[in-house]
Design a protein around this motif. Structure first.
Motif, PDB file in Angstrom:
ATOM      1  N   GLU A  80       0.842  -1.193   0.000  1.00 25.78           N
ATOM      2  CA  GLU A  80       0.000   0.000   0.000  1.00 25.78           C
ATOM      3  C   GLU A  80       0.881   1.248   0.000  1.00 25.78           C
ATOM      4  N   ASP A  81       0.469   2.242  -0.772  1.00 27.31           N
ATOM      5  CA  ASP A  81       1.214   3.493  -0.794  1.00 27.31           C
ATOM      6  C   ASP A  81       1.123   4.209   0.550  1.00 27.31           C
ATOM      7  N   ILE A  82       2.132   5.016   0.820  1.00 27.16           N
ATOM      8  CA  ILE A  82       2.152   5.891   1.981  1.00 27.16           C
ATOM      9  C   ILE A  82       1.606   7.235   1.514  1.00 27.16           C
ATOM     10  N   THR A  83       0.768   7.867   2.330  1.00 30.97           N
ATOM     11  CA  THR A  83       0.276   9.195   1.963  1.00 30.97           C
ATOM     12  C   THR A  83       0.802  10.224   2.958  1.00 30.97           C
ATOM     13  N   PHE A  84       0.990  11.447   2.461  1.00 29.88           N
ATOM     14  CA  PHE A  84       1.485  12.549   3.269  1.00 29.88           C
ATOM     15  C   PHE A  84       0.572  13.750   3.080  1.00 29.88           C
ATOM     16  N   ASP A  85       0.262  14.410   4.166  1.00 30.86           N
ATOM     17  CA  ASP A  85      -0.412  15.705   4.128  1.00 30.86           C
ATOM     18  C   ASP A  85       0.526  16.646   4.877  1.00 30.86           C
ATOM     19  N   SER A  86       1.250  17.494   4.145  1.00 29.86           N
ATOM     20  CA  SER A  86       2.339  18.262   4.730  1.00 29.86           C
ATOM     21  C   SER A  86       2.169  19.762   4.535  1.00 29.86           C
ATOM     22  N   ILE A  99      16.453  25.971   4.430  1.00 28.07           N
ATOM     23  CA  ILE A  99      16.047  25.088   5.523  1.00 28.07           C
ATOM     24  C   ILE A  99      14.535  25.003   5.424  1.00 28.07           C
ATOM     25  N   VAL A 100      14.030  23.792   5.357  1.00 30.81           N
ATOM     26  CA  VAL A 100      12.588  23.617   5.165  1.00 30.81           C
ATOM     27  C   VAL A 100      12.023  22.870   6.370  1.00 30.81           C
ATOM     28  N   PHE A 101      11.124  23.548   7.086  1.00 33.16           N
ATOM     29  CA  PHE A 101      10.455  22.968   8.240  1.00 33.16           C
ATOM     30  C   PHE A 101       9.152  22.351   7.760  1.00 33.16           C
ATOM     31  N   THR A 102       8.877  21.124   8.218  1.00 32.44           N
ATOM     32  CA  THR A 102       7.690  20.398   7.766  1.00 32.44           C
ATOM     33  C   THR A 102       6.898  19.869   8.946  1.00 32.44           C
ATOM     34  N   ASP A 103       5.593  20.104   8.917  1.00 33.62           N
ATOM     35  CA  ASP A 103       4.633  19.431   9.791  1.00 33.62           C
ATOM     36  C   ASP A 103       3.811  18.553   8.874  1.00 33.62           C
ATOM     37  N   SER A 104       3.782  17.253   9.170  1.00 35.80           N
ATOM     38  CA  SER A 104       3.186  16.313   8.236  1.00 35.80           C
ATOM     39  C   SER A 104       2.368  15.249   8.962  1.00 35.80           C
ATOM     40  N   THR A 105       1.328  14.811   8.285  1.00 42.73           N
ATOM     41  CA  THR A 105       0.582  13.636   8.716  1.00 42.73           C
ATOM     42  C   THR A 105       0.863  12.548   7.697  1.00 42.73           C
ATOM     43  N   MET A 106       1.437  11.453   8.167  1.00 36.36           N
ATOM     44  CA  MET A 106       1.777  10.328   7.297  1.00 36.36           C
ATOM     45  C   MET A 106       0.839   9.175   7.625  1.00 36.36           C
ATOM     46  N   THR A 107       0.283   8.560   6.583  1.00 34.60           N
ATOM     47  CA  THR A 107      -0.572   7.395   6.765  1.00 34.60           C
ATOM     48  C   THR A 107       0.008   6.245   5.950  1.00 34.60           C
ATOM     49  N   ALA A 108       0.253   5.145   6.638  1.00 36.30           N
ATOM     50  CA  ALA A 108       0.791   3.947   5.990  1.00 36.30           C
ATOM     51  C   ALA A 108       0.115   2.727   6.586  1.00 36.30           C
ATOM     52  N   GLU A 109      -0.446   1.900   5.716  1.00 30.49           N
ATOM     53  CA  GLU A 109      -1.079   0.649   6.118  1.00 30.49           C
ATOM     54  C   GLU A 109      -2.075   0.857   7.258  1.00 30.49           C
ATOM     55  N   GLY A 110      -2.875   1.918   7.140  1.00 27.69           N
ATOM     56  CA  GLY A 110      -3.929   2.184   8.100  1.00 27.69           C
ATOM     57  C   GLY A 110      -3.499   2.902   9.369  1.00 27.69           C
ATOM     58  N   HIS A 111      -2.221   3.165   9.542  1.00 26.47           N
ATOM     59  CA  HIS A 111      -1.711   3.855  10.730  1.00 26.47           C
ATOM     60  C   HIS A 111      -1.334   5.284  10.362  1.00 26.47           C
ATOM     61  N   THR A 112      -1.754   6.229  11.199  1.00 23.72           N
ATOM     62  CA  THR A 112      -1.454   7.641  10.972  1.00 23.72           C
ATOM     63  C   THR A 112      -0.468   8.111  12.026  1.00 23.72           C
ATOM     64  N   GLN A 113       0.488   8.919  11.579  1.00 18.32           N
ATOM     65  CA  GLN A 113       1.518   9.421  12.478  1.00 18.32           C
ATOM     66  C   GLN A 113       1.785  10.893  12.156  1.00 18.32           C
ATOM     67  N   GLN A 114       1.914  11.710  13.191  1.00 19.13           N
ATOM     68  CA  GLN A 114       2.274  13.116  13.036  1.00 19.13           C
ATOM     69  C   GLN A 114       3.799  13.225  13.023  1.00 19.13           C
ATOM     70  N   LEU A 115       4.321  13.995  12.097  1.00 22.14           N
ATOM     71  CA  LEU A 115       5.758  14.185  11.976  1.00 22.14           C
ATOM     72  C   LEU A 115       6.090  15.670  11.956  1.00 22.14           C
ATOM     73  N   ARG A 116       7.190  16.033  12.566  1.00 23.97           N
ATOM     74  CA  ARG A 116       7.747  17.379  12.461  1.00 23.97           C
ATOM     75  C   ARG A 116       9.243  17.192  12.220  1.00 23.97           C
ATOM     76  N   TYR A 117       9.726  17.805  11.145  1.00 16.38           N
ATOM     77  CA  TYR A 117      11.135  17.656  10.809  1.00 16.38           C
ATOM     78  C   TYR A 117      11.604  18.839   9.984  1.00 16.38           C
ATOM     79  N   ALA A 118      12.899  18.879   9.771  1.00 13.24           N
ATOM     80  CA  ALA A 118      13.494  19.914   8.930  1.00 13.24           C
ATOM     81  C   ALA A 118      14.523  19.270   8.015  1.00 13.24           C
TER      82      ALA A 118
END
Length: 142
Positions: A80-86, A99-118
């Motif tokens: 299954e593809d991974i989806t990102f809403d960033s 420098i790029v700051f990202t707040d993202s919601t990643m969904t993979a195989e039915g699991h959603t995870q919040q990410l913050r990275y640069a």
């Protein structure tokens, strides 16, 4: 030595558009788990900055092989593809550095995870590449 403007570099509309296009391509490759193609978009050695499970800051440099090995393990082999809403906030230091700051919601195989990275991107010969990844929680893998 060049004289810099008092306010720092002001990105052009094309600068912003080019970074957005770079991330659109990278996200599409990530969604399809195309790790070797993702590695094509990096500048090696790649710097990584994170923290570990003991709460200590960590840093490392990866070569292409280490990036491919680790990202393949992290992204898994699901079909299954991974989806990102960033939401991304680029800060341009010059026409060739951002420098790029990202707040993202990643969904993979039915699991959603919040990410913050640069990411630190550099432009060489007109093309962006990521040279540094900064994200919490990776330190035990470094």
């Amino acid at each position: 030595m060049p004289v810099l403007p008092d306010t720092g570099y002001e990105p052009t509309a094309e600068d912003r558009k080019s970074v957005d296009a770079w991330f659109a391509e990278y996200d599409a490759l990530s969604a399809g788990r195309k790790v070797e193609r993702m590695a094509d978009m990096a500048v090696f050695p790649l710097n990584l900055v994170s923290d570990d499970s003991a709460g200590n800051g960590r840093s490392a440099q990866w070569d292409r092989a280490q990036f491919i090995e680790t990202m393949t393990q992290v992204m898994g082999g699901g079909s299954e593809d991974i989806t990102f809403d960033s939401v991304r906030t680029p800060v341009f230091l010059s026409a060739a550095m951002a420098i790029v700051f990202t707040d993202s919601t990643m969904t993979a195989e039915g699991h959603t995870q919040q990410l913050r990275y640069a990411d630190i991107l550099i432009r060489r010969d007109g093309a962006w590449g990521f040279q540094t990844m900064i994200q919490g929680g990776w330190g035990d893998n470094l």
